[in-house]
Design a protein around this motif. Structure first.
Motif, PDB file in Angstrom:
ATOM      1  N   ALA A 833      38.329 -43.989  37.928  1.00 53.52           N
ATOM      2  CA  ALA A 833      36.941 -44.247  38.319  1.00 53.52           C
ATOM      3  C   ALA A 833      36.138 -44.715  37.107  1.00 53.52           C
ATOM      4  O   ALA A 833      36.281 -44.188  36.012  1.00 53.52           O
ATOM      5  N   LEU A 834      35.310 -45.738  37.327  1.00 55.49           N
ATOM      6  CA  LEU A 834      34.464 -46.290  36.265  1.00 55.49           C
ATOM      7  C   LEU A 834      33.110 -46.619  36.872  1.00 55.49           C
ATOM      8  O   LEU A 834      33.026 -47.310  37.890  1.00 55.49           O
ATOM      9  N   SER A 835      32.062 -46.121  36.217  1.00 56.94           N
ATOM     10  CA  SER A 835      30.698 -46.395  36.680  1.00 56.94           C
ATOM     11  C   SER A 835      29.919 -47.052  35.552  1.00 56.94           C
ATOM     12  O   SER A 835      30.029 -46.638  34.394  1.00 56.94           O
ATOM     13  N   ILE A 836      29.177 -48.102  35.910  1.00 51.73           N
ATOM     14  CA  ILE A 836      28.302 -48.790  34.960  1.00 51.73           C
ATOM     15  C   ILE A 836      26.872 -48.575  35.420  1.00 51.73           C
ATOM     16  O   ILE A 836      26.544 -48.832  36.589  1.00 51.73           O
ATOM     17  N   GLU A 884      16.162 -52.033  27.630  1.00 52.85           N
ATOM     18  CA  GLU A 884      17.291 -51.758  28.515  1.00 52.85           C
ATOM     19  C   GLU A 884      18.335 -50.898  27.809  1.00 52.85           C
ATOM     20  O   GLU A 884      18.601 -51.082  26.613  1.00 52.85           O
ATOM     21  N   PHE A 885      18.950 -49.970  28.596  1.00 56.00           N
ATOM     22  CA  PHE A 885      20.033 -49.120  28.121  1.00 56.00           C
ATOM     23  C   PHE A 885      21.178 -49.226  29.117  1.00 56.00           C
ATOM     24  O   PHE A 885      20.978 -49.587  30.282  1.00 56.00           O
ATOM     25  N   VAL A 886      22.380 -48.914  28.646  1.00 60.31           N
ATOM     26  CA  VAL A 886      23.541 -48.984  29.505  1.00 60.31           C
ATOM     27  C   VAL A 886      24.368 -47.713  29.322  1.00 60.31           C
ATOM     28  O   VAL A 886      24.451 -47.169  28.218  1.00 60.31           O
ATOM     29  N   MET A 887      24.965 -47.283  30.425  1.00 58.43           N
ATOM     30  CA  MET A 887      25.837 -46.108  30.396  1.00 58.43           C
ATOM     31  C   MET A 887      27.171 -46.484  31.017  1.00 58.43           C
ATOM     32  O   MET A 887      27.226 -47.130  32.069  1.00 58.43           O
ATOM     33  N   GLY A 888      28.268 -46.085  30.340  1.00 54.03           N
ATOM     34  CA  GLY A 888      29.603 -46.235  30.908  1.00 54.03           C
ATOM     35  C   GLY A 888      30.188 -44.845  31.141  1.00 54.03           C
ATOM     36  O   GLY A 888      30.282 -44.037  30.213  1.00 54.03           O
ATOM     37  N   VAL A 897      27.718 -39.082  39.232  1.00 50.74           N
ATOM     38  CA  VAL A 897      26.999 -40.120  38.468  1.00 50.74           C
ATOM     39  C   VAL A 897      25.561 -40.208  38.944  1.00 50.74           C
ATOM     40  O   VAL A 897      24.625 -40.271  38.148  1.00 50.74           O
ATOM     41  N   ARG A 898      25.364 -40.209  40.253  1.00 57.68           N
ATOM     42  CA  ARG A 898      24.003 -40.319  40.795  1.00 57.68           C
ATOM     43  C   ARG A 898      23.177 -39.104  40.396  1.00 57.68           C
ATOM     44  O   ARG A 898      21.998 -39.227  40.022  1.00 57.68           O
ATOM     45  N   ALA A 899      23.807 -37.930  40.453  1.00 56.75           N
ATOM     46  CA  ALA A 899      23.062 -36.714  40.075  1.00 56.75           C
ATOM     47  C   ALA A 899      22.611 -36.795  38.622  1.00 56.75           C
ATOM     48  O   ALA A 899      21.475 -36.442  38.290  1.00 56.75           O
ATOM     49  N   ILE A 928      23.097 -48.531  39.575  1.00 56.78           N
ATOM     50  CA  ILE A 928      24.443 -47.967  39.423  1.00 56.78           C
ATOM     51  C   ILE A 928      25.434 -48.818  40.208  1.00 56.78           C
ATOM     52  O   ILE A 928      25.144 -49.249  41.327  1.00 56.78           O
ATOM     53  N   VAL A 929      26.599 -49.036  39.594  1.00 54.13           N
ATOM     54  CA  VAL A 929      27.712 -49.602  40.329  1.00 54.13           C
ATOM     55  C   VAL A 929      28.937 -48.740  40.046  1.00 54.13           C
ATOM     56  O   VAL A 929      29.197 -48.380  38.907  1.00 54.13           O
ATOM     57  N   ASN A 930      29.681 -48.367  41.110  1.00 58.84           N
ATOM     58  CA  ASN A 930      30.877 -47.531  40.997  1.00 58.84           C
ATOM     59  C   ASN A 930      32.099 -48.356  41.382  1.00 58.84           C
ATOM     60  O   ASN A 930      32.104 -49.049  42.405  1.00 58.84           O
TER      61      ASN A 930
END
Length: 962
Positions: A833-836, A884-888, A897-899, A928-930
């Motif tokens: 699983a990978l979420s951006i 802008e910030f990004v999380m992997g 991830v949503r929580a 969010i994209v999963n």
């Protein structure tokens, strides 16, 4: 203006005769019926309107002698040569020209000056003492000079001495005989001069001292000459008249054309032609701007050039001739034409109905009982009647019948519109009438039926009707084709064929139905009901075609707004069958004698073939007619091409040298002026060029007659120009010019090689010296390196950290994030699983603008600090750029991830920012994209960005999952 005084007296004398005989030409056939008449005057660039002599040199130029110099014509413009250093003329008034087989041009002026011109070079010859009326150069270089009042002189090759042959008379014209003898037309008659004999044949045959103004020898050795008493023929010692109609004309010039026809220019009655024992004429009444003819000449394209006192005329025989209002038709704008078995050609124009029979047009108006003024009848369509005569459809008054020389209006019930564009009568006697509002069938019992789109027609705007061999009616409309068979209507779908819609015309054959449309020529095959198209993708130059008509030689003729196309019927079928990709075509327009290239469509028929095979076409300027056999002898796309001038920088180069021109080093700019010497339709000539040594392909120049090149490297070049008529490229029509640009001394190969060796040697010496220094300092450097290695390692670690850390927020930067994501994707299993997550501070620009950029930086630090609390191995957080910030996030479930994102959103929003600015509130938007690690990172990033955009679009301060 200079002119011969004796001729002037004779002209005045015969003006009275000319007036008395003026009615003769009206009884003769007019040459205007066979030739296209074109004129040029001083308004078009001629230096003077009196054209004393005409000639054409081997290079293709036409030359005209006038009282203001010699004019050279290239089809586009006249170039003037007057007295002076360039032309070597003593006086600008020139009376005589002669072109020799060596390509030279000999000319004599009004003060006795003589010049000889070879391409690009004028040479002055020793002058004589009086006005030169005629000149001639023999093959051995000997020159004959005819003077006004001073007789005939011969000058041998390379001799300046003049030998007086005929004293004390005026010589008007000189011409060579086939046996090498000379014909001299003089004020005392016609002299035959050979190496051993001089004979005045006009005096010896009873003409006394009658002046003879022109004489030539025909292919059979007969001498044709003329003067004030008409035209004569001399053969085998006997003198005879040529034709009764030539007995009383005042002949000034004679020409025998390439077909053996005799042309006579007169002093007051225009031009006469003797052909096949018939005499025809052209005068001021039917085309010649002045009846006094000064010169006649036939060029290589078989055009007849006529010089008068008021300008230059060209008579050009063309494949097409035009019938228009000037030749007796009711109008010039022709909409429809129909050929009858009787030989009559029915012509419908915007001004009424005309009939051409035996070369004579007659115009007809509707019966007076119809209360229709003749000029109001605009004919749109024609069709044969089963009981004889013709149906005539009009633009504004419905249907008419034409029979027994009477044009009568036909009352029709149920006609939805008075505009009738197509008519056909079937074998059952039913009349089909196509209008702009539908199709009506009139039965023999008096009933009628209207067909519209409600009955299945593709459109109500009817443009074409025809019957096939099965009796089916084909209907061409503005939206395709309809077919009626036993009252049933079906449509052909033309949309797959380049989205064709307008169907302008039909041609029915046993196996095929041909259709002209707005996308090309369409063929319907009856055997398998298939459709094929021949259009631009197959080589046709245009899409919109109006009419297709076959000739008797295996060709199809297609009409359009841009002329007529002729294609092979066999090739057309091969293209339609798919066995051939390209189709060859011939293109005809104004250059072929048509008054206009605009042919008309939208009504029927717009083209016809008569019983003799003659083709007739409706155009916007009359009816164009032609016979296919005429093209074999009249149309040729070949003509000379000449490079007129070549300039290097500011210097014009000498074009006479056959060797390549050598240009100095540093030559920066080359300019070439060129022209195709095709006179039939010079405005349509197109050019393409290639500079060999630079260009690998032809460069299209359109109608532009020059080419320019800059910054050419030293070397050998060959400039080639090809002139051609549109759609007829011809490699024969080429000219070339070779030149070489010398290099500077430093551009020469031996110098460059020496310099290269010197550089290599210097470099090798430098390397040896440098290596020696390096060996000497090697020990010292090793010591210094050892001491500084440790310091550098420390510094490198610091730099490494700085390279992957955002200095403002202390978070990872974009580079660090890219490296992390590459490692995750390369080392994780595909289903991991990978979420951006993309995070953006809302209204950050407003924060900067309201509270200053310093406050904005503090907000970034605060948000970055909050985000940094969650950074760990499986949750990599970085500043992406700006606000802008990004999380992997790896290995988390989507709800986890949503929580996390909702928690971050809440923390940022609840943070106290009062220490930065009073009343400052900060929120963030999160997208969010999963997925899993098998997905492309760039695609995931794009999806996350779209999710972020969704949050912003819905009011910001929220979380959205893509």
């Amino acid at each position: 203006m200079l002119q011969n005084s004796s001729l002037t007296k004779l002209i005045n004398t015969f003006l009275v005769i000319g007036l008395c005989l003026g009615g003769i030409s009206s009884s003769l056939a007019s040459l205007q019926d066979e030739y296209l008449v074109e004129t040029w005057t001083s308004r078009d660039g001629l230096p003077h309107n009196s054209i004393n002599a005409i000639s054409q040199t081997q290079d293709g130029y036409l030359w005209f002698a006038t009282w203001e110099g010699i004019a050279r014509f290239n089809g586009r413009e006249f170039k003037l040569f007057t007295r002076g250093q360039e032309s070597a003329l003593i006086d600008s008034g020139v009376q005589a020209l002669y072109t020799d087989p060596d390509g030279g041009l000999l000319a004599g002026d009004a003060r006795g000056g003589l010049i000889y011109r070879k391409p690009y070079n004028w040479q002055a010859l020793p002058p004589v003492k009086n006005l030169v009326n005629a000149v001639l150069r023999q093959s051995d270089g000997g020159i004959w000079i005819g003077l006004r009042g001073e007789g005939l002189i011969f000058r041998a090759h390379d001799h300046a001495e003049n030998q007086l042959i005929l004293p004390a008379l005026s010589v008007y014209n000189l011409s060579l005989r086939q046996n090498g003898g000379l014909l001299a037309s003089t004020s005392q008659g016609l002299y035959l001069i050979s190496s051993d004999k001089i004979e005045n044949v006009s005096q010896s045959n009873g003409l006394k001292n009658t002046p003879v103004y022109s004489a030539v020898e025909d292919a059979q050795g007969r001498i044709i000459f003329g003067g004030e008493t008409g035209a004569w023929r001399y053969q085998d010692g006997r003198l005879s008249r040529i034709h009764d109609k030539l007995n009383n004309i005042f002949v000034s010039n004679i020409l025998i054309d390439s077909q053996g026809n005799y042309w006579f220019g007169t002093f007051s009655q225009g031009i006469y032609r003797f052909s096949a024992n018939n005499v025809s004429s052209l005068t001021e009444l039917n085309g010649v701007p002045h009846n006094q003819i000064l010169s006649l000449y036939q060029d290589r394209e078989s055009s007849i050039w006529v010089g008068t006192h008021t300008g230059l005329i060209r008579l050009r025989q063309t494949p097409f001739s035009t019938w228009d209002k000037s030749r007796g038709l009711a109008g010039d704008y022709i909409r429809t034409v129909l050929a009858l078995d009787s030989g009559e050609i029915i012509v419908g124009s915007s001004r009424g109905l005309s009939v051409i029979q035996n070369g004579q047009p007659r115009n007809y108006s509707a019966a007076t009982s119809d209360h229709l003024a003749p000029e109001t009848l605009s004919v749109m369509s024609l069709a044969l009647r089963q009981n004889g005569g013709v149906w005539v459809g009009s633009y504004n008054h419905g249907l008419f019948s034409f029979d027994n020389q009477m044009l009568k209006h036909v009352e029709l019930q149920g006609l939805p519109a008075n505009v009738i564009r197509a008519i056909v009568e079937d074998n059952q006697g039913q009349l089909w009438v196509g209008t702009t509002a539908g199709l009506v069938r009139y039965s023999s019992d008096g009933t009628h039926q209207l067909f519209t789109t409600k009955d299945g027609l593709p459109d109500n705007f009817i443009m074409a009707l025809t019957l096939d061999e099965q009796g089916q009616l084909w209907i061409g409309t503005g939206l395709g084709v309809g077919i009626i068979n036993q009252n049933l209507v079906r449509n052909l779908n033309l949309q797959p064929l380049e989205k064709a819609e307008y169907v302008f015309g039909f041609h029915a054959q046993k196996e095929y139905m041909w259709m002209t449309t707005d996308r090309g020529l369409i063929r319907y095959r009856f055997s398998d009901q298939t459709l094929s198209i021949i259009g631009q993708k197959n080589g046709l130059p245009i899409d919109k075609l109006f009419q297709v008509i076959p000739d008797r030689h295996g060709y199809l003729w297609l009409t359009s707004n841009r002329g007529i196309l002729r294609i092979s019927a066999d090739e057309a079928n091969a293209v339609a069958d798919g066995t051939r990709r390209r189709i060859h075509f011939d293109h005809y327009n104004e250059r072929d004698g048509m008054a206009t290239a605009q042919l008309n469509g939208g009504s029927n028929p717009t083209a016809a073939i008569d019983a003799s095979g003659q083709l007739w076409f409706a155009t916007a300027k009359g009816v164009a007619s032609t016979h296919p056999q005429r093209f074999k002898q009249l149309v040729s796309p070949k003509f000379p091409t000449v490079i007129e001038r070549v300039r290097s920088d500011q210097t014009w180069l000498n074009l006479t040298d056959e060797q390549p021109s050598v240009l100095p080093a540093g030559s920066q700019r080359m300019t070439f002026d060129f022209v195709g010497l095709g006179y039939i339709s010079s405005q349509h000539i197109r050019y393409r060029t290639k500079l060999e040594g630079l260009d690998s392909q032809w460069i299209e120049r359109g109608s532009q007659g020059f080419a320019e090149y800059t910054n050419l490297a030293p070397g050998h070049y060959r400039f080639v120009v090809n002139a051609y008529y549109p759609y007829h490229p011809n490699e024969v029509n080429q000219a070339s010019f070779s030149f070489r640009i010398i290099p500077h001394w430093w551009q020469r190969k031996n110098i460059q090689l020496g310099l290269a060796l010197l550089v290599i040697f210097s470099f090798a010496l430098f390397v040896w010296w440098r290596l020696r220094l390096l060996r000497q300092s090697e020990l010292r450097l090793k010591y210094e390196v050892a001491q500084k290695t440790q310091a550098l390692q420390v510094q490198a670690s610091a730099f490494e950290k700085q390279a992957r850390e955002d200095q403002l927020t202390g978070l990872h930067n974009r580079r660090a994030f890219d490296e992390w994501i590459d490692q995750v994707i390369s080392t994780s299993r595909p289903n991991t699983a990978l979420s951006i997550v993309m995070l953006d501070i809302d209204h950050f620009k407003k924060i900067n603008d309201t509270y200053t950029h310093l406050a904005g930086d503090q907000v970034l630090r605060t948000v970055g600090k909050k985000l940094g609390q969650f950074s760990q191995n499986d949750c990599f957080i970085a500043r992406w750029g700006g606000e802008e910030f990004v999380m992997g996030i790896v290995g988390w479930q989507p709800h986890e991830v949503r929580a996390l994102c909702e928690k971050i959103n809440l923390l940022v929003k609840e943070q106290d920012y009062s220490r930065i600015a009073v009343d400052l509130a900060v929120t963030i938007s999160i997208g969010i994209v999963n997925a899993d690690t098998s997905h492309d990172f760039a695609e995931l990033l794009c999806c996350a960005d779209k999710a972020l955009f969704k949050v912003k679009k819905s009011g910001r301060d929220g979380v959205f999952v893509h």
